[in-house]
Design a protein around this motif. Structure first.
Motif, PDB file in Angstrom:
ATOM      1  N   GLU A  98      45.753  98.661  39.310  1.00 15.10           N
ATOM      2  CA  GLU A  98      45.031  99.555  38.403  1.00 15.10           C
ATOM      3  C   GLU A  98      45.533  99.426  36.957  1.00 15.10           C
ATOM      4  OE1 GLU A  98      46.724 100.797  41.193  1.00 15.10           O
ATOM      5  OE2 GLU A  98      44.934 100.556  42.438  1.00 15.10           O
ATOM      6  N   GLN A  99      46.769  98.997  36.804  1.00 15.73           N
ATOM      7  CA  GLN A  99      47.352  98.894  35.460  1.00 15.73           C
ATOM      8  C   GLN A  99      46.924  97.626  34.731  1.00 15.73           C
ATOM      9  OE1 GLN A  99      51.660  99.046  35.480  1.00 15.73           O
ATOM     10  NE2 GLN A  99      51.813  98.520  33.317  1.00 15.73           N
ATOM     11  N   ILE A 100      46.535  96.611  35.476  1.00 16.64           N
ATOM     12  CA  ILE A 100      46.300  95.289  34.880  1.00 16.64           C
ATOM     13  C   ILE A 100      45.241  95.333  33.781  1.00 16.64           C
ATOM     14  CG2 ILE A 100      45.439  92.950  35.330  1.00 16.64           C
ATOM     15  CD1 ILE A 100      46.896  93.084  38.035  1.00 16.64           C
ATOM     16  N   ALA A 101      44.102  95.977  34.049  1.00 15.98           N
ATOM     17  CA  ALA A 101      43.014  95.994  33.061  1.00 15.98           C
ATOM     18  C   ALA A 101      43.470  96.583  31.729  1.00 15.98           C
ATOM     19  CB  ALA A 101      41.818  96.760  33.603  1.00 15.98           C
ATOM     20  N   GLY A 102      44.242  97.660  31.779  1.00 20.69           N
ATOM     21  CA  GLY A 102      44.730  98.285  30.547  1.00 20.69           C
ATOM     22  C   GLY A 102      45.674  97.384  29.772  1.00 20.69           C
ATOM     23  N   GLU A 103      46.540  96.685  30.492  1.00 22.92           N
ATOM     24  CA  GLU A 103      47.477  95.782  29.817  1.00 22.92           C
ATOM     25  C   GLU A 103      46.730  94.607  29.177  1.00 22.92           C
ATOM     26  OE1 GLU A 103      50.447  96.675  29.262  1.00 22.92           O
ATOM     27  OE2 GLU A 103      50.585  98.304  30.708  1.00 22.92           O
ATOM     28  N   THR A 110      43.646  86.463  32.196  1.00 21.18           N
ATOM     29  CA  THR A 110      42.734  87.064  33.171  1.00 21.18           C
ATOM     30  C   THR A 110      43.559  87.632  34.327  1.00 21.18           C
ATOM     31  OG1 THR A 110      42.468  85.094  34.545  1.00 21.18           O
ATOM     32  CG2 THR A 110      41.041  85.275  32.596  1.00 21.18           C
ATOM     33  N   PRO A 111      42.979  88.501  35.124  1.00 21.13           N
ATOM     34  CA  PRO A 111      43.717  89.013  36.284  1.00 21.13           C
ATOM     35  C   PRO A 111      44.224  87.898  37.203  1.00 21.13           C
ATOM     36  CG  PRO A 111      41.797  90.373  35.883  1.00 21.13           C
ATOM     37  CD  PRO A 111      41.689  89.196  34.946  1.00 21.13           C
ATOM     38  N   ALA A 112      43.503  86.787  37.262  1.00 19.97           N
ATOM     39  CA  ALA A 112      43.931  85.670  38.117  1.00 19.97           C
ATOM     40  C   ALA A 112      45.215  85.019  37.607  1.00 19.97           C
ATOM     41  CB  ALA A 112      42.815  84.631  38.203  1.00 19.97           C
ATOM     42  N   ASP A 113      45.543  85.219  36.322  1.00 20.02           N
ATOM     43  CA  ASP A 113      46.761  84.631  35.753  1.00 20.02           C
ATOM     44  C   ASP A 113      48.013  85.432  36.091  1.00 20.02           C
ATOM     45  OD1 ASP A 113      45.196  82.695  34.448  1.00 20.02           O
ATOM     46  OD2 ASP A 113      44.927  83.986  32.694  1.00 20.02           O
ATOM     47  N   ILE A 114      47.843  86.641  36.573  1.00 14.44           N
ATOM     48  CA  ILE A 114      48.974  87.546  36.781  1.00 14.44           C
ATOM     49  C   ILE A 114      49.654  87.252  38.115  1.00 14.44           C
ATOM     50  CG2 ILE A 114      49.655  89.976  37.016  1.00 14.44           C
ATOM     51  CD1 ILE A 114      48.671  89.118  34.194  1.00 14.44           C
ATOM     52  N   LEU A 115      50.973  87.096  38.041  1.00 14.78           N
ATOM     53  CA  LEU A 115      51.755  86.904  39.262  1.00 14.78           C
ATOM     54  C   LEU A 115      51.991  88.246  39.940  1.00 14.78           C
ATOM     55  CD1 LEU A 115      54.564  84.489  38.012  1.00 14.78           C
ATOM     56  CD2 LEU A 115      52.567  83.878  39.386  1.00 14.78           C
ATOM     57  N   PRO A 116      51.977  88.282  41.270  1.00 18.47           N
ATOM     58  CA  PRO A 116      52.410  89.498  41.956  1.00 18.47           C
ATOM     59  C   PRO A 116      53.846  89.835  41.525  1.00 18.47           C
ATOM     60  CG  PRO A 116      51.430  87.944  43.498  1.00 18.47           C
ATOM     61  CD  PRO A 116      51.589  87.220  42.193  1.00 18.47           C
ATOM     62  N   ILE A 117      54.182  91.119  41.489  1.00 21.58           N
ATOM     63  CA  ILE A 117      55.483  91.545  40.990  1.00 21.58           C
ATOM     64  C   ILE A 117      56.635  90.862  41.730  1.00 21.58           C
ATOM     65  CG2 ILE A 117      57.027  93.533  40.670  1.00 21.58           C
ATOM     66  CD1 ILE A 117      54.638  93.382  38.725  1.00 21.58           C
ATOM     67  N   ALA A 118      56.539  90.746  43.048  1.00 22.72           N
ATOM     68  CA  ALA A 118      57.625  90.108  43.802  1.00 22.72           C
ATOM     69  C   ALA A 118      57.805  88.653  43.380  1.00 22.72           C
ATOM     70  CB  ALA A 118      57.349  90.201  45.303  1.00 22.72           C
ATOM     71  N   GLU A 119      56.700  87.963  43.159  1.00 19.42           N
ATOM     72  CA  GLU A 119      56.780  86.557  42.730  1.00 19.42           C
ATOM     73  C   GLU A 119      57.320  86.464  41.307  1.00 19.42           C
ATOM     74  OE1 GLU A 119      56.727  82.516  42.703  1.00 19.42           O
ATOM     75  OE2 GLU A 119      56.546  83.869  44.420  1.00 19.42           O
ATOM     76  N   TYR A 120      56.859  87.363  40.447  1.00 21.37           N
ATOM     77  CA  TYR A 120      57.384  87.368  39.075  1.00 21.37           C
ATOM     78  C   TYR A 120      58.880  87.636  39.082  1.00 21.37           C
ATOM     79  CZ  TYR A 120      58.213  88.610  34.219  1.00 21.37           C
ATOM     80  OH  TYR A 120      58.726  88.665  32.946  1.00 21.37           O
ATOM     81  N   ASP A 121      59.329  88.576  39.896  1.00 24.28           N
ATOM     82  CA  ASP A 121      60.768  88.863  39.977  1.00 24.28           C
ATOM     83  C   ASP A 121      61.557  87.625  40.385  1.00 24.28           C
ATOM     84  OD1 ASP A 121      60.755  91.461  39.074  1.00 24.28           O
ATOM     85  OD2 ASP A 121      60.654  92.360  41.077  1.00 24.28           O
ATOM     86  N   ARG A 122      61.005  86.834  41.297  1.00 29.30           N
ATOM     87  CA  ARG A 122      61.697  85.612  41.724  1.00 29.30           C
ATOM     88  C   ARG A 122      61.804  84.603  40.591  1.00 29.30           C
ATOM     89  NH1 ARG A 122      59.320  86.795  46.745  1.00 29.30           N
ATOM     90  NH2 ARG A 122      57.372  85.719  46.255  1.00 29.30           N
ATOM     91  N   GLN A 123      60.774  84.553  39.761  1.00 30.10           N
ATOM     92  CA  GLN A 123      60.735  83.544  38.688  1.00 30.10           C
ATOM     93  C   GLN A 123      61.228  84.079  37.340  1.00 30.10           C
ATOM     94  OE1 GLN A 123      57.096  81.324  38.233  1.00 30.10           O
ATOM     95  NE2 GLN A 123      56.459  81.762  40.343  1.00 30.10           N
ATOM     96  N   ARG A 124      61.443  85.368  37.259  1.00 29.07           N
ATOM     97  CA  ARG A 124      61.649  86.035  35.965  1.00 29.07           C
ATOM     98  C   ARG A 124      62.772  85.419  35.142  1.00 29.07           C
ATOM     99  NH1 ARG A 124      64.489  91.051  34.321  1.00 29.07           N
ATOM    100  NH2 ARG A 124      63.383  91.884  32.498  1.00 29.07           N
ATOM    101  N   MET A 178      55.457  94.478  31.359  1.00 25.63           N
ATOM    102  CA  MET A 178      54.925  95.842  31.403  1.00 25.63           C
ATOM    103  C   MET A 178      54.557  96.232  32.834  1.00 25.63           C
ATOM    104  SD  MET A 178      55.311  96.944  28.395  1.00 25.63           S
ATOM    105  CE  MET A 178      54.466  98.502  28.562  1.00 25.63           C
ATOM    106  N   LEU A 179      53.939  95.316  33.562  1.00 21.58           N
ATOM    107  CA  LEU A 179      53.588  95.595  34.959  1.00 21.58           C
ATOM    108  C   LEU A 179      54.840  95.811  35.801  1.00 21.58           C
ATOM    109  CD1 LEU A 179      50.750  92.953  35.377  1.00 21.58           C
ATOM    110  CD2 LEU A 179      50.461  95.436  35.216  1.00 21.58           C
ATOM    111  N   ARG A 180      55.875  95.049  35.518  1.00 22.30           N
ATOM    112  CA  ARG A 180      57.140  95.175  36.267  1.00 22.30           C
ATOM    113  C   ARG A 180      57.810  96.514  35.968  1.00 22.30           C
ATOM    114  NH1 ARG A 180      62.647  94.035  35.333  1.00 22.30           N
ATOM    115  NH2 ARG A 180      63.708  93.248  37.199  1.00 22.30           N
ATOM    116  N   ILE A 181      57.805  96.914  34.700  1.00 20.04           N
ATOM    117  CA  ILE A 181      58.494  98.145  34.291  1.00 20.04           C
ATOM    118  C   ILE A 181      57.739  99.387  34.782  1.00 20.04           C
ATOM    119  CG2 ILE A 181      59.074  99.572  32.276  1.00 20.04           C
ATOM    120  CD1 ILE A 181      59.554  96.839  30.786  1.00 20.04           C
TER     121      ILE A 181
END
Length: 197
Positions: A71-76, A9-23, A62-65
């Motif tokens: 706006e991209q989340i729903a499509g992914e 779900t959209p709630a499961d998605i980390l913000p890009i900055a947070e994902y980059d920290r944990q990636r 995909m969101l990071r790249i």
């Protein structure tokens, strides 16, 4: 992420900055998981069995790249949620991995319809894979795609035998130009059995 989750779900998605920290840690942690979910069949067909966690990581990548923002989340999610097993199935990405581009092109021209010939065997039962997408992955000249998404739907009895039975579980490709099989080892069976939870 819990293996029993069936949808991102959209709630499961980390913000890009947070994902980059944990990636780095997330990707490193996924290596042993992906290893158990990877099965080579013959010289260049590799099956990657998907689940919530593999698809969640793919969506984050995909969101990071692509940097499409919210706006991209729903499509992914629309693209990758259908590749999460729903309890009575296994779903795999089949990749035909041939490094040399000329050899790859020539080989793929001989493998039209390969996705229709993939199967699992559990004892005497054969479970035919079905493509997860409706688009034909073979071009009019007979060239197949190097990537396919396949679903294996199992009955409750087949699931029980996959989990605990004495029968071998065999993954195979029966194409006239590519006939190969591989026996799933115990560790891979145990990992994939969690998809039936």
């Amino acid at each position: 992420m819990p293996a029993s989750e069936r949808r991102i779900t959209p709630a499961d998605i980390l913000p890009i900055a947070e994902y980059d920290r944990q990636r780095k840690a997330l990707k490193t942690g996924m290596l042993p998981v992906k290893k158990l979910r990877r099965v080579e069949v013959g010289p260049f067909a590799t099956f990657y069995f998907e689940n919530y966690t593999t698809m969640w990581l793919q969506v984050q990548e995909m969101l990071r790249i692509e940097k499409g923002g919210a706006e991209q989340i729903a499509g992914e999610l629309a693209a990758y949620n259908p590749l999460i097993p729903q309890g009575r199935e296994l779903i795999a990405t089949l990749m035909l991995e041939i490094e040399d581009s000329e050899r790859r092109h020539a080989t793929l021209l001989t493998l039209g319809g390969i996705e229709e010939t993939v199967f699992l065997e559990i004892g005497g039962d054969t479970i035919k894979a079905t493509p997860t997408e409706y688009d034909d992955r073979t071009t009019p000249d007979g060239k197949t795609s190097s990537v396919h998404w396949l679903r294996f739907s199992l009955t409750p009895d087949q699931i029980a035998r996959f989990r605990d039975g004495p029968d071998k579980v065999v993954l195979g490709v029966g194409h006239k130009n590519y006939g190969h099989m591989a026996v799933l080892n115990a560790d891979t069976r145990a990992a994939l059995a969690k998809d039936f939870a």
